[in-house]
Enzyme design. Structure first.
Site, PDB file in Angstrom:
ATOM      1  N   TYR A  49      42.031  40.243  45.524  1.00 55.99           N
ATOM      2  CA  TYR A  49      43.583  40.241  44.777  1.00 55.99           C
ATOM      3  C   TYR A  49      44.506  40.894  45.969  1.00 55.99           C
ATOM      4  CZ  TYR A  49      42.398  38.429  40.276  1.00 55.99           C
ATOM      5  OH  TYR A  49      41.822  37.598  39.307  1.00 55.99           O
ATOM      6  N   HIS A  73      46.187  30.688  40.716  1.00 53.19           N
ATOM      7  CA  HIS A  73      47.355  30.886  39.468  1.00 53.19           C
ATOM      8  C   HIS A  73      48.616  31.105  40.501  1.00 53.19           C
ATOM      9  CE1 HIS A  73      44.439  31.920  36.138  1.00 53.19           C
ATOM     10  NE2 HIS A  73      43.797  32.410  37.130  1.00 53.19           N
TER      11      HIS A  73
HETATM   12  C1  HEM Z   1      35.091  36.547  41.889  1.00 51.69           C
HETATM   13  C2  HEM Z   1      35.941  36.206  40.749  1.00 51.69           C
HETATM   14  C3  HEM Z   1      37.190  35.960  41.115  1.00 51.69           C
HETATM   15  C4  HEM Z   1      37.912  35.918  42.258  1.00 51.69           C
HETATM   16  C5  HEM Z   1      37.551  36.152  43.613  1.00 51.69           C
HETATM   17  C6  HEM Z   1      39.302  35.713  41.833  1.00 51.69           C
HETATM   18  C7  HEM Z   1      40.431  35.606  42.715  1.00 51.69           C
HETATM   19  C8  HEM Z   1      41.824  35.623  42.450  1.00 51.69           C
HETATM   20  C9  HEM Z   1      42.778  35.596  43.545  1.00 51.69           C
HETATM   21  C10 HEM Z   1      42.652  35.787  44.953  1.00 51.69           C
HETATM   22  C11 HEM Z   1      44.015  35.682  42.797  1.00 51.69           C
HETATM   23  C12 HEM Z   1      45.395  35.998  43.205  1.00 51.69           C
HETATM   24  C13 HEM Z   1      45.826  37.378  43.240  1.00 51.69           C
HETATM   25  C14 HEM Z   1      47.318  37.610  43.748  1.00 51.69           C
HETATM   26  O1  HEM Z   1      47.845  37.217  44.805  1.00 51.69           O
HETATM   27  O2  HEM Z   1      48.042  38.525  43.105  1.00 51.69           O
HETATM   28  C15 HEM Z   1      43.654  35.606  41.359  1.00 51.69           C
HETATM   29  C16 HEM Z   1      44.679  35.648  40.399  1.00 51.69           C
HETATM   30  C17 HEM Z   1      44.249  35.597  38.819  1.00 51.69           C
HETATM   31  N1  HEM Z   1      42.961  35.597  38.519  1.00 51.69           N
HETATM   32 FE1  HEM Z   1      41.486  35.712  39.518  1.00 51.69          FE
HETATM   33  N2  HEM Z   1      39.578  35.662  40.442  1.00 51.69           N
HETATM   34  C18 HEM Z   1      38.334  35.832  40.118  1.00 51.69           C
HETATM   35  C19 HEM Z   1      37.994  35.989  38.657  1.00 51.69           C
HETATM   36  C20 HEM Z   1      38.729  35.984  37.530  1.00 51.69           C
HETATM   37  C21 HEM Z   1      38.425  35.878  36.303  1.00 51.69           C
HETATM   38  C22 HEM Z   1      36.994  36.329  35.708  1.00 51.69           C
HETATM   39  C23 HEM Z   1      39.599  35.915  35.615  1.00 51.69           C
HETATM   40  C24 HEM Z   1      39.940  35.954  34.018  1.00 51.69           C
HETATM   41  C25 HEM Z   1      39.553  37.062  33.546  1.00 51.69           C
HETATM   42  C26 HEM Z   1      40.725  35.766  36.431  1.00 51.69           C
HETATM   43  C27 HEM Z   1      41.974  35.454  36.268  1.00 51.69           C
HETATM   44  C28 HEM Z   1      43.201  35.625  37.137  1.00 51.69           C
HETATM   45  C29 HEM Z   1      44.665  35.545  36.620  1.00 51.69           C
HETATM   46  C30 HEM Z   1      45.077  35.433  35.395  1.00 51.69           C
HETATM   47  C31 HEM Z   1      45.384  35.543  37.955  1.00 51.69           C
HETATM   48  C32 HEM Z   1      46.744  35.513  37.902  1.00 51.69           C
HETATM   49  C33 HEM Z   1      47.316  37.016  37.844  1.00 51.69           C
HETATM   50  C34 HEM Z   1      48.675  36.991  38.114  1.00 51.69           C
HETATM   51  O3  HEM Z   1      49.265  36.356  37.077  1.00 51.69           O
HETATM   52  O4  HEM Z   1      49.242  37.621  38.871  1.00 51.69           O
HETATM   53  N3  HEM Z   1      39.993  35.847  37.543  1.00 51.69           N
HETATM   54  N4  HEM Z   1      42.423  35.693  41.225  1.00 51.69           N
END
Ligand code: HEM
Length: 311
Positions: free
Chosen positions: A300, A32
């Site tokens: 995160y 994202h």
């Molecule tokens: C094992 C599962 C997952 C991993 C390893 C993962 C990993 C990540 C990472 C590393 C980021 C960047 C975080 C940052 O730098 O602030 C991120 C952002 C995000 N993830 Fe995931 N994620 C996973 C599952 C999910 C799921 C299930 C959803 C939905 C419900 C999701 C929705 C999002 C969203 C919307 C963002 C952006 C948040 C923002 O706007 O700051 N992720 N994810």
């Protein structure tokens, strides 16, 4: 090594694998990467108060910050494709604390545990020679992990939204609402006031690469954009530990409040530098037995640590 260190080191392994799959973009979130932030108000209607003591789900409005995003780990990928879109909402509570609900335009996830997610990333790695992932590896993964098939089916038919304000967003995991001794497993969903509006692939091809980032501020200049927050209530036996499985569509749902997004935040750089975290809960809400949300919190933090050092 403590269990916590082991988990943090596993989160590091997963974030490394994410970088290997999508590339490394210093200073950006490892998923994202491109996003844009807005401010507004969430007004709860009191319907959830019999289930939870959470401050933002009683009757008083609370200010919110919302980050919409393209799910890709590259900040320059074009918006006009069938990709995930994120909606991260931070509720600023009266006692000075915050709580987040993070959602995407998908009802189910593509892995049921952090370990499966890592294996899936392995299957999606690009071949160093051809530069593309080997479809046979994904087929083999899906053969061994059939629980991931519904999620991939949803990904394949994901709408290309007209606006960030014309998509539906699910927080996917089950959370527990708590009110005195009672626990109720719930799942959140945001429904757009504007309804679902999508582009054909031909229409999307005429749009600028960042049309979703550009579109919402233009729309807000003419008036607010709203979403209704709905919760689905689990019944005994519904899986609460597996984000690849939906609950039956006839489960009771409650509308618990309405979000009104008013304008872009003034300081985009400040908000881009924050972490929205699925484990940032508040009294009245608990993480359930799904292993992914607590793990996401660690992953995160790893991503945040890297991007905040411009790595
Ligand atoms: C094992 C599962 C997952 C991993 C390893 C993962 C990993 C990540 C990472 C590393 C980021 C960047 C975080 C940052 O730098 O602030 C991120 C952002 C995000 N993830 Fe995931 N994620 C996973 C599952 C999910 C799921 C299930 C959803 C939905 C419900 C999701 C929705 C999002 C969203 C919307 C963002 C952006 C948040 C923002 O706007 O700051 N992720 N994810």
């Amino acid at each position: 090594m403590t269990a916590e260190t082991t988990e943090t080191s596993f989160a590091t392994t997963v974030v490394d694998a994410m970088e290997q799959t999508t590339g490394k973009y210093p200073g950006y979130r490892r998923a994202h990467a491109r996003g844009v932030c807005f401010q507004g108000t969430f007004t709860p209607n009191g319907e959830a108060s019999r289930l939870t003591t959470a401050a933002h789900l009683q009757t008083s409005p609370v200010p919110v910050t919302v980050r919409f995003s393209n799910s890709n780990g590259s900040p320059s990928v074009a918006d006009g494709n069938r990709a995930g879109r994120g909606m991260a909402v931070r509720f600023h509570l009266p006692d000075g604390t915050d709580t987040d609900i993070i959602s995407v335009n998908l009802p189910v996830f593509i892995a049921s545990s952090p370990e499966h997610f890592l294996n899936l990333l392995g299957a999606l790695q690009k071949d160093p020679v051809t530069g593309v992932a080997d479809p046979a590896k994904l087929q083999a993964y899906l053969g061994a992990n059939p629980e991931a098939i519904p999620g991939f089916g949803e990904v394949a038919q994901m709408p290309i939204p007209v606006s960030y304000g014309t998509a539906k967003y699910w927080a996917i995991h089950a959370f527990n609402f708590v009110n005195s001794a009672k626990h109720q497993a719930i799942r959140y969903r945001w429904e757009p006031d504007l309804g679902l509006q999508e582009l054909s692939e031909a229409e999307a091809a005429t749009k600028s690469a960042e049309y979703l980032t550009e579109e919402l501020p233009e729309r807000l200049a003419k008036g607010p954009v709203g979403f209704t927050l709905r919760i689905q209530l689990a019944e005994p036996g519904d899986p609460t530990n597996d984000a690849t499985k939906q609950w039956p569509a006839d489960r009771t749902e409650l509308v618990v409040g309405r979000l009104e997004i008013v304008e872009p935040v003034e300081d985009q750089a400040h908000w881009a530098a924050q972490v929205f975290d699925p484990a940032r809960i508040t009294p009245g809400v608990e993480l359930g037995d799904d292993p992914i949300p607590a793990f996401r919190s660690l992953a995160y933090a790893v991503s945040f640590g890297r991007r905040s050092h411009n790595e």
